[in-house]
Design a protein around this motif. Structure first.
Motif, mmCIF file in Angstrom:
data_model
loop_
_atom_site.group_PDB
_atom_site.id
_atom_site.type_symbol
_atom_site.label_atom_id
_atom_site.label_comp_id
_atom_site.label_asym_id
_atom_site.label_seq_id
_atom_site.Cartn_x
_atom_site.Cartn_y
_atom_site.Cartn_z
ATOM 1 N N HIS A 1 34.494 29.670 103.809
ATOM 2 C CA HIS A 1 35.326 30.867 103.635
ATOM 3 C C HIS A 1 34.824 32.083 104.392
ATOM 4 C CE1 HIS A 1 37.099 28.348 100.606
ATOM 5 N NE2 HIS A 1 35.909 28.212 100.040
ATOM 6 N N VAL A 2 33.827 31.924 105.250
ATOM 7 C CA VAL A 2 33.271 33.076 105.953
ATOM 8 C C VAL A 2 33.621 33.034 107.441
ATOM 9 C CG1 VAL A 2 31.352 33.302 104.324
ATOM 10 C CG2 VAL A 2 31.029 31.978 106.417
ATOM 11 N N ALA A 3 33.354 34.132 108.091
ATOM 12 C CA ALA A 3 33.508 34.278 109.548
ATOM 13 C C ALA A 3 34.900 33.830 109.989
ATOM 14 C CB ALA A 3 32.396 33.529 110.285
ATOM 15 N N TRP A 4 34.966 33.134 111.108
ATOM 16 C CA TRP A 4 36.219 32.731 111.741
ATOM 17 C C TRP A 4 36.731 31.372 111.284
ATOM 18 C CZ3 TRP A 4 34.632 28.369 114.324
ATOM 19 C CH2 TRP A 4 33.273 28.320 114.703
ATOM 20 N N TYR A 5 36.028 30.711 110.376
ATOM 21 C CA TYR A 5 36.430 29.358 109.974
ATOM 22 C C TYR A 5 37.833 29.317 109.341
ATOM 23 C CZ TYR A 5 31.254 29.301 109.935
ATOM 24 O OH TYR A 5 29.923 29.488 110.211
ATOM 25 N N PRO A 6 38.157 30.194 108.361
ATOM 26 C CA PRO A 6 39.509 30.126 107.780
ATOM 27 C C PRO A 6 40.597 30.447 108.814
ATOM 28 C CG PRO A 6 38.048 31.421 106.369
ATOM 29 C CD PRO A 6 37.315 31.169 107.666
ATOM 30 N N TRP A 7 40.328 31.412 109.684
ATOM 31 C CA TRP A 7 41.295 31.779 110.720
ATOM 32 C C TRP A 7 41.551 30.600 111.650
ATOM 33 C CZ3 TRP A 7 40.867 31.910 116.037
ATOM 34 C CH2 TRP A 7 41.912 32.525 116.725
ATOM 35 N N LEU A 8 40.477 29.967 112.132
ATOM 36 C CA LEU A 8 40.633 28.849 113.050
ATOM 37 C C LEU A 8 41.310 27.667 112.346
ATOM 38 C CD1 LEU A 8 40.182 27.660 115.862
ATOM 39 C CD2 LEU A 8 37.942 26.860 115.069
ATOM 40 N N ALA B 1 45.863 24.129 111.998
ATOM 41 C CA ALA B 1 46.855 23.516 111.109
ATOM 42 C C ALA B 1 48.269 23.843 111.584
ATOM 43 C CB ALA B 1 46.638 23.978 109.671
ATOM 44 N N ALA B 2 48.488 25.080 112.032
ATOM 45 C CA ALA B 2 49.813 25.475 112.529
ATOM 46 C C ALA B 2 50.194 24.686 113.784
ATOM 47 C CB ALA B 2 49.838 26.976 112.811
ATOM 48 N N ILE C 1 33.938 20.886 115.383
ATOM 49 C CA ILE C 1 33.548 22.258 115.704
ATOM 50 C C ILE C 1 32.405 22.612 114.763
ATOM 51 C CG2 ILE C 1 34.302 24.673 115.796
ATOM 52 C CD1 ILE C 1 37.250 23.292 115.928
ATOM 53 N N GLY C 2 31.305 23.057 115.321
ATOM 54 C CA GLY C 2 30.163 23.423 114.493
ATOM 55 C C GLY C 2 29.599 24.760 114.902
ATOM 56 N N HIS C 3 29.131 25.525 113.916
ATOM 57 C CA HIS C 3 28.545 26.837 114.160
ATOM 58 C C HIS C 3 27.090 26.832 113.678
ATOM 59 C CE1 HIS C 3 28.274 31.322 112.921
ATOM 60 N NE2 HIS C 3 27.972 31.202 114.198
ATOM 61 N N SER C 4 26.183 27.205 114.563
ATOM 62 C CA SER C 4 24.771 27.359 114.252
ATOM 63 C C SER C 4 24.192 26.043 113.719
ATOM 64 C CB SER C 4 24.590 28.526 113.280
ATOM 65 O OG SER C 4 23.245 28.878 113.138
ATOM 66 N N GLY C 5 23.723 26.007 112.480
ATOM 67 C CA GLY C 5 23.201 24.764 111.916
ATOM 68 C C GLY C 5 24.251 23.659 111.908
ATOM 69 N N GLY C 6 25.514 24.036 111.768
ATOM 70 C CA GLY C 6 26.599 23.059 111.842
ATOM 71 C C GLY C 6 26.763 22.490 113.239
ATOM 72 N N ALA D 1 30.743 40.953 111.464
ATOM 73 C CA ALA D 1 32.094 40.471 111.189
ATOM 74 C C ALA D 1 32.612 39.746 112.432
ATOM 75 C CB ALA D 1 33.000 41.641 110.832
ATOM 76 N N TYR D 2 33.194 38.605 112.235
ATOM 77 C CA TYR D 2 33.738 37.811 113.339
ATOM 78 C C TYR D 2 34.862 36.971 112.749
ATOM 79 C CZ TYR D 2 32.864 36.428 118.209
ATOM 80 O OH TYR D 2 32.927 36.264 119.572
ATOM 81 N N ASP D 3 35.922 37.662 112.350
ATOM 82 C CA ASP D 3 36.989 37.036 111.568
ATOM 83 C C ASP D 3 37.924 36.161 112.381
ATOM 84 O OD1 ASP D 3 35.983 38.233 109.295
ATOM 85 O OD2 ASP D 3 37.257 39.995 109.495
ATOM 86 N N GLU D 4 37.939 36.334 113.696
ATOM 87 C CA GLU D 4 38.774 35.523 114.570
ATOM 88 C C GLU D 4 37.937 35.059 115.752
ATOM 89 O OE1 GLU D 4 42.207 37.755 115.769
ATOM 90 O OE2 GLU D 4 42.945 37.960 113.715
ATOM 91 N N PHE D 5 38.309 33.914 116.334
ATOM 92 C CA PHE D 5 37.578 33.398 117.488
ATOM 93 C C PHE D 5 38.596 32.728 118.424
ATOM 94 C CE2 PHE D 5 33.045 31.609 118.380
ATOM 95 C CZ PHE D 5 33.157 31.983 119.701
ATOM 96 N N PRO D 6 39.403 33.550 119.110
ATOM 97 C CA PRO D 6 40.467 32.998 119.980
ATOM 98 C C PRO D 6 39.943 32.032 121.040
ATOM 99 C CG PRO D 6 40.770 35.353 119.654
ATOM 100 C CD PRO D 6 39.432 35.011 119.070
ATOM 101 N N LEU D 7 38.748 32.219 121.536
ATOM 102 C CA LEU D 7 38.196 31.324 122.548
ATOM 103 C C LEU D 7 38.160 29.880 122.035
ATOM 104 C CD1 LEU D 7 36.806 30.605 125.215
ATOM 105 C CD2 LEU D 7 34.636 31.332 124.157
ATOM 106 N N VAL D 8 37.645 29.669 120.851
ATOM 107 C CA VAL D 8 37.566 28.303 120.317
ATOM 108 C C VAL D 8 38.961 27.733 120.123
ATOM 109 C CG1 VAL D 8 36.764 26.869 118.407
ATOM 110 C CG2 VAL D 8 35.312 28.695 119.263
ATOM 111 N N ASP D 9 39.886 28.549 119.649
ATOM 112 C CA ASP D 9 41.268 28.108 119.478
ATOM 113 C C ASP D 9 41.848 27.624 120.812
ATOM 114 O OD1 ASP D 9 43.764 27.706 118.155
ATOM 115 O OD2 ASP D 9 44.417 29.692 118.775
#
Length: 176
Positions: free
Chosen positions: A16-23, A28-29, A67-72, A164-172
């Motif tokens: 539920h943090v960072a850009w994960y919910p946005w992505l 999904a869309a 898609i993984g972030h840091s430790g992920g 704060a990094y709520d969106e990450f258009p590059l990964v999308d």
């Protein structure tokens, strides 16, 4: 076969943090079945004990995007030794200890040939300004062993307790 994306959070994170919910919503869309699992023991539990749990909890195939972030992202290296997927995007990833902290998510060694053969398209996104050492040198070390595409930014850790990094258009855009 339906396309699937699995987004792995980093150390101490959650879905539920960072850009994960946005992505997740963006993918999904676009028709992806999206999983954003919560793994509180990522980079806490030794990878030899943790990896079998992750492998058992998900299905992976040639239609899967990881898609993984840091430790992920570090977790993705271990996963890719065992599963074949379409794409993998490692954000603030690393393959050697990036700082003085304990990194139980890292393996002592990797089968780079197996990893390379198990993913069609591979991206490394790292920042020169990463406060934890998950920087462009870590991205380059993985790129040199695996090929793919390395992208270097000046964007901190791409989301953190104080960034704060709520969106990450590059990964999308990278996920096809």
């Amino acid at each position: 076969m339906a396309r699937k994306a699995i987004i792995f959070h980093g150390t101490g994170g959650s879905p539920h943090v960072a850009w994960y919910p946005w992505l997740a919503a963006r993918l999904a869309a676009r028709g992806y079945a999206v999983e954003v699992p919560h793994y509180p023991t990522v980079n806490v539990e030794p990878i030899a004990e943790f990896l079998p749990k992750v492998l058992a909890a998900h299905t992976f195939d040639e239609q899967t995007v990881l898609i993984g972030h840091s430790g992920g992202a570090a977790l993705l290296l271990a996963l890719l030794e065992h599963v074949t997927v379409d794409q993998a995007v490692l954000v603030a990833g690393y393959c050697t200890p990036p700082n003085d902290e304990d990194e139980p998510v890292l393996q002592p060694a990797y089968d780079w040939r197996a990893i390379r053969s198990h993913v069609r398209d591979l991206y490394f996104i790292n920042s020169r300004l990463d406060p934890y050492g998950c920087d462009e040198h870590q991205g380059r070390a993985m790129f040199d062993r695996l090929g793919g595409t390395q992208i270097v930014r000046d964007d901190g850790h791409f989301g953190d307790h104080d960034q704060a990094y709520d969106e990450f258009p590059l990964v999308d855009k990278l996920v096809d």
